[in-house]
Design an enzyme around this catalytic site. Structure first.
Site, PDB file in Angstrom:
ATOM      1  N   GLN A 138      38.354  41.987  29.680  1.00  0.00           N
ATOM      2  CA  GLN A 138      39.371  42.446  28.737  1.00  0.00           C
ATOM      3  C   GLN A 138      39.992  41.309  27.939  1.00  0.00           C
ATOM      4  O   GLN A 138      40.339  41.470  26.769  1.00  0.00           O
ATOM      5  CB  GLN A 138      40.462  43.226  29.479  1.00  0.00           C
ATOM      6  N   CYS A 184      36.290  49.029  38.255  1.00  0.00           N
ATOM      7  CA  CYS A 184      35.964  48.064  39.308  1.00  0.00           C
ATOM      8  C   CYS A 184      37.164  47.842  40.223  1.00  0.00           C
ATOM      9  O   CYS A 184      37.000  47.445  41.383  1.00  0.00           O
ATOM     10  CB  CYS A 184      35.480  46.743  38.721  1.00  0.00           C
ATOM     11  N   CYS A 234      32.755  46.758  32.454  1.00  0.00           N
ATOM     12  CA  CYS A 234      33.034  45.499  33.145  1.00  0.00           C
ATOM     13  C   CYS A 234      31.729  44.721  33.352  1.00  0.00           C
ATOM     14  O   CYS A 234      30.772  45.243  33.932  1.00  0.00           O
ATOM     15  CB  CYS A 234      33.693  45.809  34.489  1.00  0.00           C
ATOM     16  N   GLU A 235      31.699  43.478  32.894  1.00  0.00           N
ATOM     17  CA  GLU A 235      30.460  42.709  33.008  1.00  0.00           C
ATOM     18  C   GLU A 235      30.218  42.190  34.424  1.00  0.00           C
ATOM     19  O   GLU A 235      29.144  41.674  34.720  1.00  0.00           O
ATOM     20  CB  GLU A 235      30.445  41.550  32.015  1.00  0.00           C
ATOM     21  N   HIS A 236      31.210  42.327  35.309  1.00  0.00           N
ATOM     22  CA  HIS A 236      31.046  41.869  36.685  1.00  0.00           C
ATOM     23  C   HIS A 236      30.427  42.931  37.588  1.00  0.00           C
ATOM     24  O   HIS A 236      29.723  42.599  38.544  1.00  0.00           O
ATOM     25  CB  HIS A 236      32.403  41.441  37.266  1.00  0.00           C
ATOM     26  N   HIS A 237      30.706  44.219  37.296  1.00  0.00           N
ATOM     27  CA  HIS A 237      30.199  45.284  38.156  1.00  0.00           C
ATOM     28  C   HIS A 237      29.491  46.405  37.382  1.00  0.00           C
ATOM     29  O   HIS A 237      28.979  47.338  37.988  1.00  0.00           O
ATOM     30  CB  HIS A 237      31.345  45.892  38.981  1.00  0.00           C
ATOM     31  N   HIS A 250      40.459  49.799  34.858  1.00  0.00           N
ATOM     32  CA  HIS A 250      39.169  49.216  35.217  1.00  0.00           C
ATOM     33  C   HIS A 250      38.632  49.922  36.460  1.00  0.00           C
ATOM     34  O   HIS A 250      39.264  49.877  37.517  1.00  0.00           O
ATOM     35  CB  HIS A 250      39.316  47.720  35.491  1.00  0.00           C
TER      36      HIS A 250
END
Length: 225
Positions: free
Chosen positions: A157, A187, A116-119, A185
Protein backbone atom coordinates in the site's frame (compact mmCIF):
# COMPACT_ATOMS: atom_id res chain seq x y z
CA UNK A 1 -6.72 25.41 -31.26
CA UNK A 2 -7.65 22.13 -29.49
CA UNK A 3 -9.36 22.56 -26.15
CA UNK A 4 -7.17 19.94 -24.47
CA UNK A 5 -3.56 18.83 -24.32
CA UNK A 6 -2.34 15.28 -23.79
CA UNK A 7 -0.07 14.74 -20.82
CA UNK A 8 2.90 12.75 -22.13
CA UNK A 9 0.57 10.79 -24.40
CA UNK A 10 3.32 9.09 -26.37
CA UNK A 11 5.01 7.85 -23.21
CA UNK A 12 1.80 6.39 -21.86
CA UNK A 13 1.75 3.49 -24.28
CA UNK A 14 5.40 2.86 -24.96
CA UNK A 15 8.75 2.48 -23.25
CA UNK A 16 9.68 0.52 -20.12
CA UNK A 17 7.04 0.09 -17.44
CA UNK A 18 7.05 2.93 -14.88
CA UNK A 19 10.01 4.56 -16.63
CA UNK A 20 8.72 8.00 -15.64
CA UNK A 21 8.85 7.09 -11.93
CA UNK A 22 11.90 7.18 -9.68
CA UNK A 23 13.58 3.74 -9.55
CA UNK A 24 12.55 3.10 -5.94
CA UNK A 25 8.87 3.61 -6.86
CA UNK A 26 8.76 1.21 -9.81
CA UNK A 27 7.04 -2.13 -9.43
CA UNK A 28 9.83 -4.76 -9.59
CA UNK A 29 9.77 -6.26 -13.07
CA UNK A 30 12.26 -8.26 -15.12
CA UNK A 31 13.50 -6.69 -18.38
CA UNK A 32 11.69 -9.41 -20.35
CA UNK A 33 8.38 -8.94 -18.50
CA UNK A 34 6.48 -8.32 -21.75
CA UNK A 35 8.25 -10.74 -24.06
CA UNK A 36 5.23 -13.07 -24.02
CA UNK A 37 1.82 -12.21 -25.42
CA UNK A 38 -1.18 -12.14 -23.10
CA UNK A 39 -2.38 -15.47 -24.51
CA UNK A 40 1.03 -17.06 -23.94
CA UNK A 41 1.00 -15.84 -20.35
CA UNK A 42 -2.51 -17.22 -19.83
CA UNK A 43 -1.49 -20.62 -21.20
CA UNK A 44 1.59 -20.78 -18.97
CA UNK A 45 -0.19 -19.62 -15.82
CA UNK A 46 -3.02 -22.08 -16.42
CA UNK A 47 -0.54 -24.93 -16.72
CA UNK A 48 1.18 -24.01 -13.47
CA UNK A 49 -2.07 -23.40 -11.61
CA UNK A 50 -3.27 -26.81 -12.78
CA UNK A 51 -0.20 -28.27 -11.09
CA UNK A 52 -0.91 -26.34 -7.88
CA UNK A 53 -4.44 -27.72 -7.77
CA UNK A 54 -3.12 -31.23 -8.44
CA UNK A 55 -0.67 -30.90 -5.54
CA UNK A 56 -3.52 -29.80 -3.28
CA UNK A 57 -5.25 -33.07 -4.12
CA UNK A 58 -8.15 -31.60 -6.09
CA UNK A 59 -9.87 -33.66 -8.78
CA UNK A 60 -9.58 -31.60 -11.96
CA UNK A 61 -11.90 -33.92 -13.85
CA UNK A 62 -14.77 -32.51 -11.78
CA UNK A 63 -17.06 -30.23 -13.80
CA UNK A 64 -16.70 -27.40 -11.28
CA UNK A 65 -12.89 -27.52 -11.19
CA UNK A 66 -11.68 -28.49 -14.64
CA UNK A 67 -11.92 -24.96 -16.06
CA UNK A 68 -10.47 -23.25 -13.00
CA UNK A 69 -6.79 -23.07 -14.07
CA UNK A 70 -7.61 -21.12 -17.23
CA UNK A 71 -10.20 -18.97 -15.43
CA UNK A 72 -7.60 -17.99 -12.85
CA UNK A 73 -4.99 -17.32 -15.53
CA UNK A 74 -7.34 -15.05 -17.50
CA UNK A 75 -8.30 -13.23 -14.31
CA UNK A 76 -4.63 -12.60 -13.49
CA UNK A 77 -3.68 -11.30 -16.94
CA UNK A 78 -6.82 -9.42 -17.96
CA UNK A 79 -8.09 -8.19 -14.59
CA UNK A 80 -6.10 -8.46 -11.36
CA UNK A 81 -2.68 -7.67 -12.82
CA UNK A 82 -3.49 -5.71 -15.98
CA UNK A 83 -1.77 -2.67 -14.44
CA UNK A 84 1.62 -4.33 -14.87
CA UNK A 85 1.50 -3.70 -18.61
CA UNK A 86 2.24 -0.08 -19.64
CA UNK A 87 -0.12 -0.42 -22.60
CA UNK A 88 -2.92 0.01 -20.05
CA UNK A 89 -1.54 3.22 -18.58
CA UNK A 90 -4.30 5.83 -18.92
CA UNK A 91 -3.73 8.72 -21.31
CA UNK A 92 -4.56 11.64 -19.03
CA UNK A 93 -5.86 14.52 -21.14
CA UNK A 94 -5.85 18.00 -19.68
CA UNK A 95 -8.44 20.61 -20.64
CA UNK A 96 -7.98 24.36 -20.58
CA UNK A 97 -9.20 25.82 -17.31
CA UNK A 98 -11.44 28.34 -19.10
CA UNK A 99 -13.67 28.87 -16.09
CA UNK A 100 -10.82 29.93 -13.83
CA UNK A 101 -11.42 27.32 -11.15
CA UNK A 102 -8.43 27.35 -8.80
CA UNK A 103 -9.86 25.91 -5.60
CA UNK A 104 -9.45 22.42 -4.18
CA UNK A 105 -10.80 19.61 -6.37
CA UNK A 106 -11.39 16.29 -4.62
CA UNK A 107 -12.37 12.89 -6.02
CA UNK A 108 -13.23 10.71 -3.03
CA UNK A 109 -14.17 7.09 -2.41
CA UNK A 110 -12.44 5.71 -5.53
CA UNK A 111 -12.62 1.92 -5.36
CA UNK A 112 -9.27 0.27 -4.73
CA UNK A 113 -8.90 -3.41 -5.54
CA UNK A 114 -5.34 -4.64 -5.46
CA UNK A 115 -3.34 -7.70 -4.47
CA UNK A 116 -0.80 -8.09 -1.68
CA UNK A 117 2.54 -8.97 -3.28
CA UNK A 118 3.59 -10.95 -0.19
CA UNK A 119 0.70 -13.43 -0.13
CA UNK A 120 -1.24 -12.79 -3.37
CA UNK A 121 -4.55 -12.13 -1.62
CA UNK A 122 -6.77 -9.07 -2.14
CA UNK A 123 -6.37 -5.55 -0.81
CA UNK A 124 -9.71 -3.70 -0.86
CA UNK A 125 -10.54 -0.14 0.06
CA UNK A 126 -11.00 3.45 -1.04
CA UNK A 127 -8.67 6.13 -2.39
CA UNK A 128 -9.21 9.88 -2.07
CA UNK A 129 -7.26 12.19 -4.38
CA UNK A 130 -7.14 15.95 -4.72
CA UNK A 131 -5.32 18.64 -6.66
CA UNK A 132 -5.26 22.40 -7.11
CA UNK A 133 -6.00 23.27 -10.76
CA UNK A 134 -3.75 25.73 -12.58
CA UNK A 135 -4.03 26.47 -16.30
CA UNK A 136 -5.59 23.05 -16.93
CA UNK A 137 -8.10 20.65 -15.41
CA UNK A 138 -8.51 16.93 -15.96
CA UNK A 139 -11.51 14.81 -16.85
CA UNK A 140 -12.62 13.36 -13.53
CA UNK A 141 -12.74 9.74 -14.66
CA UNK A 142 -9.00 9.90 -15.38
CA UNK A 143 -8.33 10.24 -11.65
CA UNK A 144 -10.16 6.96 -11.09
CA UNK A 145 -8.28 5.32 -13.96
CA UNK A 146 -4.89 6.33 -12.55
CA UNK A 147 -5.80 4.76 -9.21
CA UNK A 148 -7.03 1.58 -10.88
CA UNK A 149 -3.97 1.30 -13.13
CA UNK A 150 -1.52 1.22 -10.23
CA UNK A 151 -3.80 -0.84 -8.01
CA UNK A 152 -4.17 -3.63 -10.57
CA UNK A 153 -0.80 -5.23 -9.90
CA UNK A 154 0.89 -7.00 -6.97
CA UNK A 155 1.36 -4.20 -4.46
CA UNK A 156 2.23 -2.87 -1.06
CA UNK A 157 0.00 0.00 0.00
CA UNK A 158 2.86 2.39 0.68
CA UNK A 159 4.22 2.08 -2.85
CA UNK A 160 0.73 2.24 -4.36
CA UNK A 161 0.03 5.53 -2.58
CA UNK A 162 3.24 7.12 -3.81
CA UNK A 163 2.88 5.78 -7.36
CA UNK A 164 -0.55 7.38 -7.66
CA UNK A 165 0.71 10.68 -6.27
CA UNK A 166 3.72 10.80 -8.59
CA UNK A 167 1.60 9.88 -11.62
CA UNK A 168 -0.82 12.70 -10.80
CA UNK A 169 2.03 15.19 -10.39
CA UNK A 170 3.46 14.10 -13.73
CA UNK A 171 0.17 14.04 -15.64
CA UNK A 172 -1.45 17.12 -14.09
CA UNK A 173 1.79 19.13 -14.28
CA UNK A 174 1.60 20.26 -10.69
CA UNK A 175 3.12 19.32 -7.36
CA UNK A 176 -0.12 20.27 -5.60
CA UNK A 177 -1.67 16.83 -5.20
CA UNK A 178 -2.84 14.73 -2.26
CA UNK A 179 -3.57 11.00 -2.04
CA UNK A 180 -5.02 9.07 0.90
CA UNK A 181 -5.84 5.35 0.82
CA UNK A 182 -7.73 3.37 3.44
CA UNK A 183 -7.76 -0.36 2.80
CA UNK A 184 -8.38 -3.79 4.28
CA UNK A 185 -5.73 -6.44 3.67
CA UNK A 186 -6.86 -10.05 3.45
CA UNK A 187 -3.34 -11.14 4.43
CA UNK A 188 -4.14 -9.61 7.83
CA UNK A 189 -7.80 -10.64 7.91
CA UNK A 190 -7.63 -14.24 6.66
CA UNK A 191 -4.25 -15.45 7.94
CA UNK A 192 -1.67 -14.65 10.60
CA UNK A 193 -3.34 -12.53 13.26
CA UNK A 194 -6.78 -12.98 11.62
CA UNK A 195 -7.75 -9.41 12.54
CA UNK A 196 -10.93 -8.42 10.71
CA UNK A 197 -11.40 -5.09 12.49
CA UNK A 198 -8.31 -3.10 11.50
CA UNK A 199 -7.58 -1.11 8.35
CA UNK A 200 -4.49 0.55 6.92
CA UNK A 201 -4.25 4.26 6.05
CA UNK A 202 -1.48 5.78 3.95
CA UNK A 203 -1.15 9.33 2.63
CA UNK A 204 1.11 11.33 0.34
CA UNK A 205 1.06 15.14 0.12
CA UNK A 206 2.84 17.27 -2.46
CA UNK A 207 3.39 20.98 -2.97
CA UNK A 208 0.84 23.15 -1.19
CA UNK A 209 -0.70 20.13 0.54
CA UNK A 210 2.63 19.46 2.24
CA UNK A 211 3.29 23.08 3.22
CA UNK A 212 -0.19 24.43 3.99
CA UNK A 213 -1.73 22.80 7.06
CA UNK A 214 -5.08 24.54 6.48
CA UNK A 215 -5.31 23.15 2.93
CA UNK A 216 -4.43 19.67 4.13
CA UNK A 217 -7.02 19.96 6.90
CA UNK A 218 -9.66 21.02 4.35
CA UNK A 219 -8.85 17.97 2.21
CA UNK A 220 -9.20 15.67 5.22
CA UNK A 221 -12.45 17.35 6.24
CA UNK A 222 -13.95 16.92 2.77
CA UNK A 223 -13.17 13.20 2.72
CA UNK A 224 -14.45 12.75 6.27
CA UNK A 225 -11.13 12.13 8.03
Amino acid sequence: MDNYVSAAAAAHNSGPADAHLAPDLRTPLRPDAFALSDEEKIAGIAEHFHEIMQLLGLDLTDDSLKGTPRRVAKMYVHEWFRGLDPKHRPDVKLFENRYGYHQLLVEKDITVFSCCEHHFVPIMGKAHVAYLPGEHVVGLSKLNRVVQYYARRPQVQERLTRQIAEELKHSLRTENVAVLIEADHLCVMSRGVNDTGSSTLTAEYGGAFKDDQALRAEFLRLIGK
